[in-house]
Structure formats: structure tokens, C-alpha cells
Design an enzyme around this catalytic site. Structure first.
Site, PDB file in Angstrom:
ATOM      1  N   ILE A  21      -6.976  19.873   6.694  1.00 21.15           N
ATOM      2  CA  ILE A  21      -7.806  18.614   5.766  1.00 21.15           C
ATOM      3  C   ILE A  21      -6.694  17.973   4.634  1.00 21.15           C
ATOM      4  O   ILE A  21      -7.015  16.736   4.310  1.00 21.15           O
ATOM      5  CB  ILE A  21      -8.622  19.208   5.084  1.00 21.15           C
ATOM      6  CG1 ILE A  21      -9.045  20.024   5.454  1.00 21.15           C
ATOM      7  CG2 ILE A  21      -9.362  18.617   3.854  1.00 21.15           C
ATOM      8  CD1 ILE A  21     -10.263  19.064   5.916  1.00 21.15           C
ATOM      9  N   ILE A 151       6.611  33.087  18.045  1.00 15.65           N
ATOM     10  CA  ILE A 151       6.870  32.337  19.273  1.00 15.65           C
ATOM     11  C   ILE A 151       6.784  31.495  19.674  1.00 15.65           C
ATOM     12  O   ILE A 151       7.263  30.735  20.382  1.00 15.65           O
ATOM     13  CB  ILE A 151       6.839  33.946  20.024  1.00 15.65           C
ATOM     14  CG1 ILE A 151       7.525  34.778  19.137  1.00 15.65           C
ATOM     15  CG2 ILE A 151       7.116  33.157  21.313  1.00 15.65           C
ATOM     16  CD1 ILE A 151       7.484  36.540  20.287  1.00 15.65           C
ATOM     17  N   LYS A 192       7.882  34.069  -3.666  1.00 12.42           N
ATOM     18  CA  LYS A 192       8.114  34.506  -2.964  1.00 12.42           C
ATOM     19  C   LYS A 192       8.164  33.844  -1.301  1.00 12.42           C
ATOM     20  O   LYS A 192       8.870  33.433  -0.480  1.00 12.42           O
ATOM     21  CB  LYS A 192       8.414  36.061  -2.684  1.00 12.42           C
ATOM     22  CG  LYS A 192       9.002  36.516  -2.197  1.00 12.42           C
ATOM     23  CD  LYS A 192      10.857  36.497  -2.741  1.00 12.42           C
ATOM     24  CE  LYS A 192      11.153  37.120  -3.973  1.00 12.42           C
ATOM     25  NZ  LYS A 192      12.390  36.519  -4.729  1.00 12.42           N
ATOM     26  N   PRO A 193       6.671  34.364  -1.353  1.00  9.31           N
ATOM     27  CA  PRO A 193       5.624  34.340   0.556  1.00  9.31           C
ATOM     28  C   PRO A 193       6.578  32.131   1.204  1.00  9.31           C
ATOM     29  O   PRO A 193       6.628  32.757   2.256  1.00  9.31           O
ATOM     30  CB  PRO A 193       4.457  34.372   0.647  1.00  9.31           C
ATOM     31  CG  PRO A 193       4.933  34.852  -1.041  1.00  9.31           C
ATOM     32  CD  PRO A 193       5.281  34.811  -1.872  1.00  9.31           C
ATOM     33  N   GLY A 357     -25.264  23.520  22.678  1.00  9.12           N
ATOM     34  CA  GLY A 357     -24.971  25.120  23.379  1.00  9.12           C
ATOM     35  C   GLY A 357     -24.782  25.487  25.128  1.00  9.12           C
ATOM     36  O   GLY A 357     -25.059  24.151  25.828  1.00  9.12           O
ATOM     37  N   CYS A 384     -27.641  17.490  22.590  1.00  3.20           N
ATOM     38  CA  CYS A 384     -27.825  17.877  23.928  1.00  3.20           C
ATOM     39  C   CYS A 384     -28.605  19.165  24.274  1.00  3.20           C
ATOM     40  O   CYS A 384     -30.101  19.125  24.989  1.00  3.20           O
ATOM     41  CB  CYS A 384     -25.976  18.343  23.908  1.00  3.20           C
ATOM     42  SG  CYS A 384     -24.987  18.151  25.333  1.00  3.20           S
ATOM     43  N   GLY A 386     -30.209  21.308  23.131  1.00  7.20           N
ATOM     44  CA  GLY A 386     -31.253  21.226  22.315  1.00  7.20           C
ATOM     45  C   GLY A 386     -32.594  20.306  22.687  1.00  7.20           C
ATOM     46  O   GLY A 386     -33.971  20.689  22.438  1.00  7.20           O
ATOM     47  N   MET A 387     -32.247  19.386  23.220  1.00  3.50           N
ATOM     48  CA  MET A 387     -33.394  17.672  23.468  1.00  3.50           C
ATOM     49  C   MET A 387     -33.259  18.513  25.340  1.00  3.50           C
ATOM     50  O   MET A 387     -34.469  18.888  25.346  1.00  3.50           O
ATOM     51  CB  MET A 387     -32.497  16.930  23.898  1.00  3.50           C
ATOM     52  CG  MET A 387     -32.960  15.414  25.740  1.00  3.50           C
ATOM     53  SD  MET A 387     -32.531  14.157  25.799  1.00  3.50           S
ATOM     54  CE  MET A 387     -32.592  14.692  26.838  1.00  3.50           C
ATOM     55  N   HIS A 510     -24.444  13.330  21.902  1.00  5.67           N
ATOM     56  CA  HIS A 510     -23.698  14.341  20.335  1.00  5.67           C
ATOM     57  C   HIS A 510     -23.748  13.217  19.451  1.00  5.67           C
ATOM     58  O   HIS A 510     -23.102  13.389  19.035  1.00  5.67           O
ATOM     59  CB  HIS A 510     -22.810  15.197  20.750  1.00  5.67           C
ATOM     60  CG  HIS A 510     -22.164  15.970  21.734  1.00  5.67           C
ATOM     61  ND1 HIS A 510     -23.138  17.514  21.292  1.00  5.67           N
ATOM     62  CD2 HIS A 510     -22.500  16.535  22.537  1.00  5.67           C
ATOM     63  CE1 HIS A 510     -22.663  18.608  22.566  1.00  5.67           C
ATOM     64  NE2 HIS A 510     -22.995  18.089  23.030  1.00  5.67           N
ATOM     65  N   GLU A 512     -23.691  13.782  16.065  1.00  4.13           N
ATOM     66  CA  GLU A 512     -22.401  14.676  15.153  1.00  4.13           C
ATOM     67  C   GLU A 512     -20.575  13.815  15.646  1.00  4.13           C
ATOM     68  O   GLU A 512     -20.406  13.841  14.181  1.00  4.13           O
ATOM     69  CB  GLU A 512     -22.612  16.016  15.138  1.00  4.13           C
ATOM     70  CG  GLU A 512     -22.292  16.430  16.679  1.00  4.13           C
ATOM     71  CD  GLU A 512     -22.744  16.907  17.676  1.00  4.13           C
ATOM     72  OE1 GLU A 512     -23.539  15.985  17.837  1.00  4.13           O
ATOM     73  OE2 GLU A 512     -22.429  17.862  18.404  1.00  4.13           O
TER      74      GLU A 512
HETATM   75  N1  GLN Z   1     -25.398  23.504  28.596  1.00  3.14           N
HETATM   76  C1  GLN Z   1     -25.969  22.105  29.058  1.00  3.14           C
HETATM   77  C2  GLN Z   1     -25.613  21.353  29.658  1.00  3.14           C
HETATM   78  O1  GLN Z   1     -24.337  21.748  30.425  1.00  3.14           O
HETATM   79  C3  GLN Z   1     -25.921  21.587  27.408  1.00  3.14           C
HETATM   80  C4  GLN Z   1     -24.086  22.016  26.450  1.00  3.14           C
HETATM   81  C5  GLN Z   1     -24.870  21.197  25.407  1.00  3.14           C
HETATM   82  O2  GLN Z   1     -25.249  21.867  25.026  1.00  3.14           O
HETATM   83  N2  GLN Z   1     -23.037  20.748  25.337  1.00  3.14           N
HETATM   84  O3  GLN Z   1     -26.021  20.684  30.119  1.00  3.14           O
END
Ligand code: GLN
Length: 537
Positions: A21, A151, A192-193, A357, A384, A386-387, A510, A512
């Protein structure tokens, strides 16, 4: 153009001080003064990129136009600067070693022992200069991941030392970000840190030029003088960085502290005009003075760590401000949604977003949330995975395809409405092999997506292996789920919508990743608008 100037940003005392940031805020101010600036991040871990990391490990994986899977800080760089980043903006130790070892196998170092110094450090330096060598930028800010003293950071610190030695003092400076802890019992900020962390840098041959001090209380003149004296910097080079209500306040705070001016003086660059921050301030005013408020549920399985959905949360901030609306984002774990409690869990929301996901954990909760949104006319936005889940929900409950699924979760399903892309089937390696980066999409005119974008030709970023199975397209369309965005070349379905629903839209890409302060994403903006309408009805 003159040769570019380099600014390195290191971190001391603890991790998570917000180097990303601070770097983005400084870059914003320099950009607002008329300089062309870019930011890159060097991460000391051995993964070649964060693409294979679980979000719990490292937060969201951010994707660039050119398909790089990168650190989430690149998202901040883009959101602040409103310019795209690329593969060259994020380098990891794994990538450096992979390159050097490949060269060794080719015989590039025949006869030589390949060593951390000079071979690894030379490769780090080459990459540090890559964006500078492109001739596109006047100032390159390089953020070093990790904390001084680790390291794994050592080769990077050594590379910075060498860059510093090779260049004129005014061409290369180091900003060190540290923490001044506050002792409540004695009402004191402790220095000090910071002194120790600067000593550690000095041991590696680096004298920082500027210290940015994170603190929970104001850093008074006395403390600044003390830090300047013991850390060997000019008093105006001790910068206070207080906790801010939002990350978007940080550029203005750094402007007040004259961080940009101090940097330009050290780089012997003219201050040019005062930073042009009008549109940024407009955004802040809208963001802080909302006229509406909506509650949006983000249904996902990594909700314990909000960093896992960083870009989505930020996109709502941009879209909220755009709509003069405060978006209260509620993170809801999909594993906790059941048939019996779905109304209780989601009934109070003005909009439901089902998140991206991988894998089958907590999938059924997502499907229940989508069914609830569809049946109750709650605005819905799927991204994604979600669709993909929205498609599965529709197949099961509207088309009557019992046990329809994605072959990601059930390879034997009778109704593979989501299936692996043919090119993906041959791939055995996991890293960097998904459908990644920007792809064109054609939006159909009479759709909600079109009303949001206001144009038919768009480009969005992807990160997935599975897709809508076009074999079933007719079944879906006959019952009201339309494909309103397709890839013009491959005909892959990129956007689906429900005709008979006030606002139900889901995307394979995506969005976003492309939302910035100055360019809120149209689909987020449209979704928030739908949520406002719903909350008023
Ligand atoms: N797992 C799903 C795929 O691989 C969706 C991936 C995601 O949501 N980015 O198509």
C-alpha cells in the site's frame, strides 16, 4: 528519456506492515505529478508463482492481462495506478532459480560453479532492471517481499546493495518501512526495533534513504529527530504512517507527510506540478458520504481469511462509491448453509455473490444460496466457480437434470453441464496451465451485461480449467437461462443470465481483477445498483 530511477522498498521489524500500500500510494503521488511509474514485487518464496498456493497461505492469487498468476499486491498497484501490470511485475525466488538452473543445463555456464553470488544475484538484478530497460517508465518502484533479516531475503538485499553501488546516489534509493510499537503503560512509541532493523540493513551494506514508520499514534518531532540521528537519515526522511480508516486514504496521508517530495529531492527530479488528485478525492468523498446502504453476502469457502477475496472486496468499494452506496460485505461460509437455515442465513441480504474456488469442498451450500437467490428474486452475481454452480443449480432444479454437476466434482455425472476444456485434458502439470489472462468476449445486445458495459466487445481475465458445456445450451435457453457473452473464437460461454429475474448474472471470468478506483467495474457497479433497487422494494 533519461535512464530510469529506482526506488526499493524493504520491510523491517514485522511482516504485514503494508509495503504494497505504501509503494502503491507513493507511485500514485508520483504519477499524479506527471511521472510514468510502475511497481514490481519480488517475493522470496520458492514457488515459481503463487498460482499453486492455497488462498489460506497467501491470500488471493491475482491475474494480469498477460496471464501471470501473481501476488495480491499487484492488484493494489493496478487499483491505485489504473494501469495494467504484467508477468514482469512479479518475480519469485522459484522463477529466478528455475531460469538459472535451466541455463546451467543448457551449458550457459560451462566450466563455472553456479553460485548464489554472482549467478542468482545477477539474475535478480537483470529482472529488477527489466521494466526500466523497456524505456516506458521514468521511475521503477520495487517492493521486496519478506522482512529484512529473513534468510530467504538475503540474495535480494545483496542485489539491491549492488544496484545501489553501481548507480549514482540520485538514481537509486531505498525506503525502509518499519514499525514503532506503542507501549500503553508508558504512553510511548518505541524506536529501538527500528534502529535494530536499520542496523541489520547496514550490516548488509545498505543505508536506507527514507524511513516510513508505521505507528498507532502520531510520531512527534522528538521521536523523528531521534530516529533520524540514530538511523543516519535526514529528519525530513522520517515519515509517519498512521493507521488509516481505509487504504485509499494512504496516498493523501503520504502527501501530507511530503513523502513524494522527499523522494523526488533524493532522486534529483523536479517536483513538477502539485499532484493532480482531484478524481481520487472525488472518489473518497463519494465513498465516505454514502446515500444508500446495502448488505451483500459473499458466499465462499475461504471466508476465514478475507485476503482470499481481496479484489472482490475492493471492487465493491469502487462500485459502492460509484453508486453513492455503502456496501456492507458479509462473508458467509458456504459449508454452513443448509436446506433448513438458508432463509435465516441469507434472508436479510440485498444481494448474493457466489465466489470463485476450486474442488468440491462446501459446494452444496453455494448451490443452495443460488437457488435461494433465483427463487426469491434476490440480485445474484456469480464469478467463475460461482457461474459454474449457477449453471448446475439451474440444471438440477429447473431442467430436472438430477445430479447434474461439473466433472471437476463428479467426473461420472450423467449431466456434465460444466466440463473440462478439451485443451485442458492433455495437461498434466498444475502450475500456470489454466486458461489464464485476458480473452475477448462478445456481449449480446439485449442483455443485462450489455446494459452494464454499454458495449458489445469486451475483454476480461480468466483463471479456470472448466467451462459451460455447449451441448446443453438449447436446454438452458429454452427455460430462460441465456448465454449473453461468448468468446468470439472458441464460442466458450462467458456470461449467463436469467431472463425472468430482476438481476441474475454470472460470469466465467474474473471482473474483480479489472476494477480500479478511477474505473469501477461495470458489472460490480450494476450489481450494487440492483441491490439498492431490491433494498428499496
Ligand atoms: N474450479 C473451477 C475451474 O477450474 C473454477 C475456477 C475459479 O473459480 N477460478 O474451472
Amino acid at each position: 528519456m533519461h535512464s530510469p530511477k529506482y526506488i526499493f522498498v524493504t520491510g523491517g521489524v514485522t511482516s504485514s506492515l503494508g509495503k504494497g500500500i505504501i509503494s502503491a500510494s507513493l507511485a500514485k503521488l508520483l504519477q499524479a505529478r506527471g511521472y510514468s511509474v510502475t511497481i514490481q514485487k519480488f517475493d522470496p518464496y520458492i514457488n515459481v508463482d503463487p498460482g499453486t498456493l492455497n488462498p489460506y497461505e497467501h491470500g488471493e492469487c491475482y491475474v494480469t492481462d498477460d496471464g501471470a498468476e501473481t501476488d495480491l499486491d499487484l492488484g493494489h498497484y493496478e487499483r491505485f495506478l489504473n494501469v495494467p501490470t504484467s508477468q514482469a511485475n512479479n518475480v519469485t525466488t522459484g522463477r529466478i532459480y528455475q531460469y538459472v538452473i535451466d541455463k546451467e543445463r543448457e551449458g550457459a555456464y560451462l566450466g563455472k560453479t553456479v553460485q548464489v553470488i554472482p549467478h542468482i544475484t545477477d539474475e535478480i538484478k537483470r529482472r529488477m532492471k527489466l521494466l526500466g530497460d523497456s524505456g516506458k517508465y521514468e521511475i521503477i518502484i520495487t517492493e521486496l517481499g519478506g522482512t529484512v533479516g529473513d534468510i530467504e531475503s538475503l540474495p535480494y538485499i545483496e542485489a539491491v546493495r549492488q544496484m545501489n553501488w553501481e548507480m549514482k546516489p540520485e538514481d537509486c534509493i531505498v525506503i525502509h518501512l518499519t514499525l514503532l510499537p506503542y507501549l500503553a503503560t508508558s504512553h510511548e512509541l518505541k524506536t529501538k526495533p527500528t534502529q535494530h532493523s536499520v542496523k541489520m540493513l547496514l550490516e548488509s551494506g545498505i543505508q536506507p534513504d527514507i524511513l516510513v514508520c508505521r505507528a498507532e499514534h502520531p510520531v512527534n518531532k522528538e521521536i523523528r529527530k531521534k530516529i533520524a540521528l540514530f538511523c543516519n537519515v535526514t529528519p525530513n526522511a522520517v515519515i509517519e504512517a498512521l493507521d488509516m480508516p481505509t487504504i485509499y486514504d494512504v496516498p493523501m496521508a503520504m502527501l501530507k507527510e511530503k513523502l513524494d517530495k522527499t523522494v523526488l529531492t533524493k532522486l534529483k527530479l523536479p517536483a513538477k506540478n502539485e499532484p493532480e488528485m482531484e478524481s481520487w478525492l472525488n472518489f473518497l468523498t463519494k465513498f465516505k458520504n454514502p446515500k444508500h446502504e446495502v448488505k451483500i453476502g459473499l458466499v465462499g469457502k475461504y471466508v476465514e481469511l478475507p485476503d482470499a477475496y481481496k479484489s472482490i472486496a475492493e471492487a465493491f468499494i469502487h462500485a459502492g462509491a460509484h453508486n453513492d452506496c455503502k456496501v456492507k460485505l458479509e462473508y458467509i461460509h458456504s459449508s454452513l448453509i443448509t436446506d433448513g437455515n438458508v432463509e435465516h442465513k441469507l434472508g436479510h441480504l440485498d444481494g448474493i455473490l457466489v465466489a470463485p474456488g476450486f474442488g468440491d469442498r462446501a459446494i452444496e451450500g453455494k448451490i443452495l444460496a443460488i437457488k435461494y437467490a433465483r427463487e426469491n428474486n434476490v440480485p445474484f452475481f456469480g464469478i467463475c466457480l460461482g457461474m459454474q454452480m449457477a449453471v448446475i443449480e439451474f440444471a438440477r432444479h429447473v431442467l430436472g437434470f438430477k445430479d447434474a454437476h461439473s466433472t471437476e466434482m463428479n467426473p461420472k455425472t450423467k449431466y456434465p453441464v460444466i466440463d473440462m476444456m478439451p485443451e485442458q485434458k492433455k495437461i498434466t502439470q498444475k502450475g500456470g496451465t489454466m486458461r489464464l489472462g485476458a480473452y475477448a468476449c462478445e456481449v449480446s445486445k439485449d442483455s443485462k451485461a450489455y446494459s452494464a458495459y454499454g458495449k458489445a466487445k469486451i475483454s476480461e481475465r480468466h483463471r479456470h480449467r472448466f467451462e459451460f458445456n455447449n451441448k446443453f445450451q438449447k436446454d438452458f435457453e429454452s427455460k430462460g437461462m441465456v448465454i449473453s457473452g461468448i468468446n468470439p473464437e472458441t464460442k466458450l460461454a462467458e456470461i449467463v443470465e436469467l431472463k425472468e429475474h430482476p438481476y441474475f448474472l454470472a460470469v466465467q471470468f474474473h471482473p474483480e481483477y479489472k476494477s480500479t478506483v478511477l474505473n469501477p467495474h461495470p458489472l460490480f457497479a450494476r450489481f450494487v445498483k440492483a441491490a439498492i433497487t431490491y433494498s428499496n422494494s
